[in-house]
Scaffold this active site. Structure first.
Site, mmCIF file in Angstrom:
data_model
loop_
_atom_site.group_PDB
_atom_site.id
_atom_site.type_symbol
_atom_site.label_atom_id
_atom_site.label_comp_id
_atom_site.label_asym_id
_atom_site.label_seq_id
_atom_site.Cartn_x
_atom_site.Cartn_y
_atom_site.Cartn_z
ATOM 1 N N CYS A 112 2.847 -16.754 -6.620
ATOM 2 C CA CYS A 112 2.014 -17.233 -5.523
ATOM 3 C C CYS A 112 1.540 -18.501 -5.431
ATOM 4 C CB CYS A 112 0.966 -16.124 -5.138
ATOM 5 S SG CYS A 112 1.488 -14.495 -5.198
ATOM 6 N N HIS A 245 -3.835 -19.113 -0.034
ATOM 7 C CA HIS A 245 -2.802 -18.169 -0.254
ATOM 8 C C HIS A 245 -3.327 -16.967 0.541
ATOM 9 C CE1 HIS A 245 -0.093 -15.532 -1.948
ATOM 10 N NE2 HIS A 245 -0.803 -14.872 -2.913
ATOM 11 N N ASN A 275 1.148 -10.119 1.903
ATOM 12 C CA ASN A 275 1.314 -11.143 0.958
ATOM 13 C C ASN A 275 2.449 -11.672 0.668
ATOM 14 O OD1 ASN A 275 1.269 -12.709 -1.435
ATOM 15 N ND2 ASN A 275 -0.050 -11.461 -2.491
HETATM 16 N N1 ACO Z 1 -3.995 3.884 -0.239
HETATM 17 C C1 ACO Z 1 -5.017 4.659 -0.554
HETATM 18 N N2 ACO Z 1 -5.514 4.823 -1.654
HETATM 19 C C2 ACO Z 1 -5.327 3.710 -2.697
HETATM 20 C C3 ACO Z 1 -4.217 2.993 -2.238
HETATM 21 C C4 ACO Z 1 -3.584 2.843 -1.165
HETATM 22 N N3 ACO Z 1 -2.457 1.962 -0.855
HETATM 23 N N4 ACO Z 1 -4.054 2.157 -3.253
HETATM 24 C C5 ACO Z 1 -5.191 2.573 -4.441
HETATM 25 N N5 ACO Z 1 -5.576 3.795 -3.704
HETATM 26 C C6 ACO Z 1 -6.715 4.326 -4.557
HETATM 27 C C7 ACO Z 1 -6.963 4.103 -5.947
HETATM 28 O O1 ACO Z 1 -5.932 5.177 -6.706
HETATM 29 C C8 ACO Z 1 -8.263 4.364 -6.256
HETATM 30 O O2 ACO Z 1 -8.524 5.917 -6.151
HETATM 31 P P1 ACO Z 1 -9.366 6.698 -7.361
HETATM 32 O O3 ACO Z 1 -10.830 5.993 -7.001
HETATM 33 O O4 ACO Z 1 -9.309 7.946 -6.914
HETATM 34 O O5 ACO Z 1 -8.757 6.110 -8.786
HETATM 35 C C9 ACO Z 1 -8.935 3.829 -5.135
HETATM 36 O O6 ACO Z 1 -7.904 3.824 -4.094
HETATM 37 C C10 ACO Z 1 -9.908 2.633 -5.264
HETATM 38 O O7 ACO Z 1 -8.806 1.715 -5.936
HETATM 39 P P2 ACO Z 1 -9.283 0.200 -6.178
HETATM 40 O O8 ACO Z 1 -8.138 -0.306 -6.970
HETATM 41 O O9 ACO Z 1 -10.573 0.471 -7.022
HETATM 42 O O10 ACO Z 1 -9.399 -0.251 -4.916
HETATM 43 P P3 ACO Z 1 -10.146 -1.749 -4.655
HETATM 44 O O11 ACO Z 1 -11.093 -1.603 -3.621
HETATM 45 O O12 ACO Z 1 -10.208 -2.745 -5.876
HETATM 46 O O13 ACO Z 1 -8.983 -2.173 -3.873
HETATM 47 C C11 ACO Z 1 -6.962 -3.779 -3.937
HETATM 48 C C12 ACO Z 1 -7.748 -2.536 -4.382
HETATM 49 C C13 ACO Z 1 -6.997 -3.974 -2.436
HETATM 50 C C14 ACO Z 1 -5.555 -3.983 -4.771
HETATM 51 C C15 ACO Z 1 -7.755 -4.862 -4.390
HETATM 52 O O14 ACO Z 1 -8.403 -4.522 -5.815
HETATM 53 C C16 ACO Z 1 -7.397 -6.356 -4.460
HETATM 54 O O15 ACO Z 1 -7.324 -6.572 -3.279
HETATM 55 N N6 ACO Z 1 -7.037 -7.079 -5.418
HETATM 56 C C17 ACO Z 1 -6.333 -8.217 -5.380
HETATM 57 C C18 ACO Z 1 -4.931 -8.061 -5.291
HETATM 58 C C19 ACO Z 1 -4.178 -8.519 -4.592
HETATM 59 O O16 ACO Z 1 -4.565 -9.171 -3.725
HETATM 60 N N7 ACO Z 1 -2.721 -8.963 -5.102
HETATM 61 C C20 ACO Z 1 -1.903 -9.767 -4.441
HETATM 62 C C21 ACO Z 1 -0.993 -10.459 -5.486
HETATM 63 S S1 ACO Z 1 -1.854 -11.402 -6.385
HETATM 64 C C22 ACO Z 1 -2.032 -12.859 -5.503
HETATM 65 O O17 ACO Z 1 -1.158 -12.864 -4.657
HETATM 66 C C23 ACO Z 1 -2.885 -13.331 -6.170
#
Ligand code: ACO
Length: 318
Positions: A112, A245, A275
């Protein structure tokens, strides 16, 4: 001699995949995706579209905007994590499809952060006087490396391409660039599969520790912006537009807050695109140039972050 971005272009595949449509095939909801990431829909490339096709469409727009013919391009750098094939580079395929027969061509892989890495390299190549018209393209088809049963990754990404044309300038256009990497953090975001003796070994899909990526991204994005601002002897108050980004609206908001750039000065396109990895910054630049927000003379702070782990920023005078 300096280098300057003289035109932009972009391309998004026609097919739109909404959160509600995704929720019919994987256990998720529009509400979950929107509140966690800000994403409402993403584009998906057609079966017969390759990354090079997306890149060529974006490049053609940039060339048309500049009034430069493909035959005048002497350098093409494609930032991509999803190349058409293992080799040749996607940039060579783009060179052929564009008819840019005088151009040198290579790919750059920094996930990215790829566009910022490529812009930093091309800035030096153009400012040296060796290249006159250089295309820097970010192009990705992430839909082909996602596990569509894995709700923790498949809801976040999309396909697309953005391009800029970089040319020599008497006045500074790329004010400062700064690149970083920490390979020891490669486990938090990767595609571990590889081809061995004609067989794919390991999982060829995106793996991500979302919370770890979130924490790292928020920490390093504002920091590296401060570095380029200091190099150019500017402050956050001088920034007309922050173009980060486009991974997640919460990461974008946190970066703006840490840097002290208000939301009205931040370009956000993630809602309709997801993304798009290396394509996200040039796509956002093109959007804001074409709708009249980014104008000549503006200071534009770009910042990328992604797998590797890699991060970097390019501070631009438009
Ligand atoms: N739909 C519903 N529930 C979901 C989904 C989904 N798509 N995905 C995960 N969950 C659930 C999980 O299983 C978890 O359930 P549990 O508590 O029963 O185990 C719950 O939702 C919470 O999951 P978390 O991972 O704690 O959720 P969080 O609030 O951290 O959000 C996210 C997840 C959106 C991925 C966040 O961590 C984030 O934005 N991370 C950055 C990742 C990113 O943007 N990556 C892009 C690529 S990297 C880059 O470009 C830099």
């Amino acid at each position: 001699m300096f280098s300057k971005i003289i035109a932009t272009g972009s391309y998004l595949p026609a097919k739109i995949l909404t959160n509600d449509e995704l929720a019919q095939t994987v256990d998720t909801s529009d509400e979950w995706i929107r509140t966690r990431s800000g994403i409402r829909a993403r584009r998906i490339a057609a079966a017969d579209e390759q990354t090079s096709d997306l890149a060529v469409a974006a490049a053609r727009e940039a060339l048309a905007a500049a009034g430069v013919a493909a035959a005048e391009v002497d350098l093409i750098v494609v930032a991509t994590t999803t190349p058409d094939m293992i080799f040749p580079s996607t940039a060579c395929i783009v060179q052929d499809k564009l008819g840019a027969r005088h151009a040198a061509a290579f790919d750059l892989q920094a996930v990215c952060s790829g566009f910022v890495y490529a812009l930093s390299v091309v800035d030096r190549m153009v400012a040296s006087g060796q290249y006159r018209h250089a295309l820097v393209i970010g192009a990705e088809i992430y839909s082909r490396i996602l596990n569509w049963q894995d709700r923790t990754t498949c809801v976040l990404f999309g396909d697309g391409a953005g391009a800029v044309l970089v040319s020599p300038s008497q006045t500074p256009g790329i004010l400062a660039t700064r690149l970083h990497a920490d390979g020891s953090r490669r486990a938090i975001l990767n595609v571990p599969g590889q081809v061995r003796h004609g067989v794919i070994e390991g999982d060829p899909h995106v793996h991500m520790d979302g919370p770890a990526v979130f924490k790292m991204a928020v920490q390093v994005m504002a920091e590296v912006c401060e570095e380029t601002l200091a190099m150019a002897k500017l402050t956050a108050a001088d920034i007309d537009w922050l173009v980060p980004h486009q991974a997640n609206v919460r990461i974008i908001d946190a970066t703006g807050r840490r840097l002290g750039v208000p939301a009205e000065k931040t370009i956000v396109t993630v809602a309709g695109q997801g993304n798009t990895s290396a394509a996200s910054i040039p796509l956002a630049l093109d959007t804001a140039v074409r709708d009249g927000r980014i104008r000549p003379g503006h200071v534009v702070q770009t910042v990328g972050v992604g797998g590797g782990f890699t991060w970097g920023s390019a501070l631009i005078r438009w």
